[in-house]
Design a protein around this motif. Sequence first.
Motif, mmCIF file in Angstrom:
data_model
loop_
_atom_site.group_PDB
_atom_site.id
_atom_site.type_symbol
_atom_site.label_atom_id
_atom_site.label_comp_id
_atom_site.label_asym_id
_atom_site.label_seq_id
_atom_site.Cartn_x
_atom_site.Cartn_y
_atom_site.Cartn_z
ATOM 1 N N SER A 1 -1.713 12.139 7.171
ATOM 2 C CA SER A 1 -0.288 11.839 7.031
ATOM 3 C C SER A 1 0.324 11.476 8.378
ATOM 4 C CB SER A 1 0.453 13.026 6.409
ATOM 5 O OG SER A 1 0.314 14.188 7.212
ATOM 6 N N VAL A 2 -0.123 12.142 9.443
ATOM 7 C CA VAL A 2 0.393 11.845 10.783
ATOM 8 C C VAL A 2 -0.059 10.466 11.228
ATOM 9 C CG1 VAL A 2 0.283 12.490 13.219
ATOM 10 C CG2 VAL A 2 0.562 14.259 11.473
ATOM 11 N N HIS B 1 1.265 4.793 12.111
ATOM 12 C CA HIS B 1 0.987 3.382 11.813
ATOM 13 C C HIS B 1 2.224 2.712 11.220
ATOM 14 C CE1 HIS B 1 -1.900 0.138 11.424
ATOM 15 N NE2 HIS B 1 -1.536 -0.065 10.181
ATOM 16 N N LEU B 2 2.940 3.427 10.364
ATOM 17 C CA LEU B 2 4.144 2.884 9.744
ATOM 18 C C LEU B 2 5.250 2.663 10.772
ATOM 19 C CD1 LEU B 2 5.575 2.070 7.110
ATOM 20 C CD2 LEU B 2 6.286 4.456 6.859
ATOM 21 N N ILE B 3 5.415 3.621 11.683
ATOM 22 C CA ILE B 3 6.425 3.480 12.739
ATOM 23 C C ILE B 3 6.108 2.258 13.606
ATOM 24 C CG2 ILE B 3 7.341 4.519 14.852
ATOM 25 C CD1 ILE B 3 7.022 7.257 13.490
ATOM 26 N N GLY B 4 4.827 2.089 13.935
ATOM 27 C CA GLY B 4 4.417 0.923 14.704
ATOM 28 C C GLY B 4 4.705 -0.376 13.970
ATOM 29 N N VAL C 1 0.829 -1.199 0.000
ATOM 30 C CA VAL C 1 0.000 0.000 0.000
ATOM 31 C C VAL C 1 0.870 1.258 0.000
ATOM 32 C CG1 VAL C 1 -1.631 1.367 1.376
ATOM 33 C CG2 VAL C 1 -1.980 -1.100 1.116
ATOM 34 N N HIS C 2 2.008 1.193 0.700
ATOM 35 C CA HIS C 2 2.929 2.333 0.748
ATOM 36 C C HIS C 2 3.791 2.426 -0.513
ATOM 37 C CE1 HIS C 2 2.523 4.217 4.743
ATOM 38 N NE2 HIS C 2 2.033 3.052 5.104
ATOM 39 N N GLY C 3 3.630 1.496 -1.444
ATOM 40 C CA GLY C 3 4.355 1.564 -2.706
ATOM 41 C C GLY C 3 5.738 0.967 -2.686
ATOM 42 N N THR C 4 6.048 0.158 -1.661
ATOM 43 C CA THR C 4 7.378 -0.451 -1.566
ATOM 44 C C THR C 4 7.606 -1.453 -2.684
ATOM 45 O OG1 THR C 4 7.274 -0.192 0.836
ATOM 46 C CG2 THR C 4 8.968 -1.684 -0.032
ATOM 47 N N PHE C 5 6.569 -2.188 -3.044
ATOM 48 C CA PHE C 5 6.642 -3.157 -4.142
ATOM 49 C C PHE C 5 5.239 -3.370 -4.680
ATOM 50 C CE2 PHE C 5 6.101 -5.491 -0.193
ATOM 51 C CZ PHE C 5 5.032 -6.335 -0.481
ATOM 52 N N ALA C 6 5.130 -4.083 -5.780
ATOM 53 C CA ALA C 6 3.827 -4.359 -6.386
ATOM 54 C C ALA C 6 3.639 -5.860 -6.512
ATOM 55 C CB ALA C 6 3.736 -3.698 -7.765
ATOM 56 N N LEU D 1 -8.312 4.146 12.526
ATOM 57 C CA LEU D 1 -8.430 5.543 12.109
ATOM 58 C C LEU D 1 -8.177 5.683 10.612
ATOM 59 C CD1 LEU D 1 -6.671 7.476 15.017
ATOM 60 C CD2 LEU D 1 -9.074 7.646 14.342
ATOM 61 N N TYR D 2 -7.146 4.998 10.158
ATOM 62 C CA TYR D 2 -6.802 5.018 8.730
ATOM 63 C C TYR D 2 -7.970 4.469 7.912
ATOM 64 C CZ TYR D 2 -3.059 5.217 5.201
ATOM 65 O OH TYR D 2 -2.250 5.546 4.146
#
Length: 214
Positions: A157-158, A163-166, A37-42, A139-140
């Motif tokens: 964005s926050v 969520h990403l840090i977690g 989802v974050h675009g790291t890979f497809a 929340l997201y």
Amino acid sequence: MSGDANGKFYLYTRYERFWHWLQAALIIALAATGFEVHGTFALLGYKKAVAVHSALGVAWLIAFAFFVFWVATTGEWKQYVPTTKKMFEVMRFYGYGIFIGQPHPSPKTPDAKHNPLQRLTYLALAAVLLPFMMATGLLYYAYNDWAALGLGGLSLSVVALAHLIGAFAILAFLVVHVYMTTTGHTPLAHVKAMCTGWEDVATEKPEEWEKRTA
């Protein structure tokens, strides 16, 4: 929980083993779809990755609720009560003693499945990190309803960054956890125990080792 003549104890119930492996599978699948989802890979495609990630998140929330109920009703919550007893001995063992063959200063027993470091780690995971991930994930997921819920002042964005840090924190735990599974009397002893429920107990007590090596 019973023991046998070969020095083994039945420590992990079927539910504990089921929860352990289910949680591992969900974490790995959530990480994979989340990073897509974050675009790291497809792999699945953005829309499908979002749908799968959301479904897995709901499944994890339900499974976690069952786990909390099980811990509360069986008395297993006592296994997660923090203690400082032998804390520094355990830290010294993992930092030094384990490399010279020293026996574990806090071997597992039916009444104490986790050593002091594990208790703190698992408590932090179950009481802080997992609820944090679920809260930020919900929340997201409910972003389109923020205004109706009175949450219009939040920043997407926050929330996404939190969520990403977690997620990275959980991945760090997973890496360390996998390493720790190799620190038994054989590299796969702990993994086998989590599959069968039976785990070998220490055959030599720390004080016996100290006398032998003095």
